[in-house]
Design a protein around this motif. Sequence first.
Motif, PDB file in Angstrom:
ATOM      1  N   PHE A  62       0.755  -1.250  -0.020  1.00 29.80           N
ATOM      2  CA  PHE A  62       0.084   0.104  -0.158  1.00 29.80           C
ATOM      3  C   PHE A  62       0.702   1.226  -0.112  1.00 29.80           C
ATOM      4  O   PHE A  62       0.458   2.256  -0.478  1.00 29.80           O
ATOM      5  CB  PHE A  62      -0.860  -0.045   1.291  1.00 29.80           C
ATOM      6  N   TYR A  63       2.255   1.301   0.489  1.00 32.68           N
ATOM      7  CA  TYR A  63       2.832   2.287   0.697  1.00 32.68           C
ATOM      8  C   TYR A  63       3.091   3.134  -0.703  1.00 32.68           C
ATOM      9  O   TYR A  63       2.782   4.327  -1.033  1.00 32.68           O
ATOM     10  CB  TYR A  63       4.286   2.171   1.244  1.00 32.68           C
ATOM     11  N   PRO A  64       3.549   2.347  -1.922  1.00 34.24           N
ATOM     12  CA  PRO A  64       3.743   2.945  -3.142  1.00 34.24           C
ATOM     13  C   PRO A  64       2.292   3.455  -3.500  1.00 34.24           C
ATOM     14  O   PRO A  64       2.218   4.527  -4.473  1.00 34.24           O
ATOM     15  CB  PRO A  64       4.362   1.949  -4.011  1.00 34.24           C
ATOM     16  N   VAL A  65       1.268   2.877  -3.249  1.00 35.47           N
ATOM     17  CA  VAL A  65      -0.126   3.038  -3.838  1.00 35.47           C
ATOM     18  C   VAL A  65      -0.444   4.577  -3.326  1.00 35.47           C
ATOM     19  O   VAL A  65      -0.675   5.789  -3.827  1.00 35.47           O
ATOM     20  CB  VAL A  65      -1.079   2.304  -3.317  1.00 35.47           C
ATOM     21  N   PHE A  66      -0.210   4.734  -1.891  1.00 41.87           N
ATOM     22  CA  PHE A  66      -0.373   6.229  -1.164  1.00 41.87           C
ATOM     23  C   PHE A  66       0.334   7.070  -1.934  1.00 41.87           C
ATOM     24  O   PHE A  66      -0.065   8.303  -2.107  1.00 41.87           O
ATOM     25  CB  PHE A  66      -0.360   6.178   0.287  1.00 41.87           C
TER      26      PHE A  66
ATOM     27  N   ASN B  20       0.675  11.872  -5.253  1.00 37.97           N
ATOM     28  CA  ASN B  20       1.723  12.523  -5.982  1.00 37.97           C
ATOM     29  C   ASN B  20       3.099  12.888  -5.396  1.00 37.97           C
ATOM     30  O   ASN B  20       3.616  13.991  -5.606  1.00 37.97           O
ATOM     31  CB  ASN B  20       1.339  13.624  -6.780  1.00 37.97           C
ATOM     32  N   ILE B  21       3.611  11.835  -4.422  1.00 38.61           N
ATOM     33  CA  ILE B  21       4.790  12.207  -3.430  1.00 38.61           C
ATOM     34  C   ILE B  21       6.008  11.772  -4.140  1.00 38.61           C
ATOM     35  O   ILE B  21       6.212  10.655  -4.695  1.00 38.61           O
ATOM     36  CB  ILE B  21       4.209  11.228  -2.237  1.00 38.61           C
ATOM     37  N   ASP B  22       6.815  12.626  -3.794  1.00 33.29           N
ATOM     38  CA  ASP B  22       8.326  12.143  -4.223  1.00 33.29           C
ATOM     39  C   ASP B  22       8.877  11.172  -3.183  1.00 33.29           C
ATOM     40  O   ASP B  22       9.264  11.228  -1.929  1.00 33.29           O
ATOM     41  CB  ASP B  22       9.105  13.624  -3.968  1.00 33.29           C
TER      42      ASP B  22
END
Length: 355
Positions: A112-116, A121-123
């Motif tokens: 889930f971390y990369p999905v959030f 649109n987080i670096d």
Amino acid sequence: MSRFLSGQYASLKEYVPGEQPQDKKYVKLNTNESPFPPSPGVIAAVTDEEVEKLCLYSDPESKILKGMLAESYSLKSENVFVANGSDDILNFAFMAFSRENGAAFPDISYGFYPVFAELYNIDAKIIPLEDDFSIDTKKYLNIGKMVVIANPNAPTGKAIQKSEIEEIIKSNPDNVVLIDEAYVDFGAESVVDLVKKYDNLLVVQTFSKSRSMAGARLGFAFASAEIIKDLEKIKYSTNPYNLNRLTQLMGVKALEEQEYYDNNCKKIEENREFTVSELEKLGFSVIPSKANFIFAKHEKISGEKIYLKLKDKGVLIRHFTAERIKDHNRITIGTKEQMQILIEKLVEIIKEEEK
Ligand code: PMP
């Protein structure tokens, strides 16, 4: 996709949950649930009278539940946040704390971390695990981003030391360090007590694993009063009643019966040791796990084949397709009987492959 969806979500790759078959056909070892039912008080709490009260909203402050959590973990209510599963808390934390500086997390960890990160649109600085699937905590020192680490990590089950986490917290004073302790009760060391010492630590836990309430959706977190206030601000700006009445009530009852859950954790740890030694006899290598699951790879048979053949034989485990881990499978630790069935089926599969 409809023509109404905002362009920013068009390419979003959503999280894919493990299979949740709705019949009872499978020995279900794929989504790290507890094989044990909730404690008797939790079951008894859902009375007709409580169900009738569903016509009223739940307490948006979850006062009683927060008070119980504070007492159980030797903190104050102002240091406690509760939400609809820990996924809800992770969502709020990414939204609240990572948009300016970004977030850093391992390449192999909770999916889930990369999905959030993508959703907001987080670096994202994605740091590869070492070859033995361990986290080199030195790589997170002075990183200048929100740090997100699951301890024990998923799907590997590997745990890191409290002292190593403390170094990360100390070296990133201007960013939140989020430690996801979803699986901490199965033998790893919690950092909850460091909340009193550091104002940038956010510890997230859940009733879904050790407390047998995955279906009730109850996550909780501990942090400085200021971080908790920020999370509350996000909650009150999205869904103030995100915890239903019955879940709040069941959470309180579960905390009153902690001994039952401690015993269950002990059983899971015993069953884990049993499963690891049986799997090793069958030619599997298993990463040392402090969680209620293990990550295992067979010396000859591919991860996908084992997953598919087990499914055919009525045992569900979790297979991942990412290149680095496609030959491993994640197996939830269930009851001794369930683990014996798993071993029997694996013996059959290995025999079939040798023909
Ligand atoms: N963190 C980790 C590492 C997990 O594996 C999971 C379970 N899928 C969660 C958080 C979320 O659990 P829940 O929302 O049920 O509390």
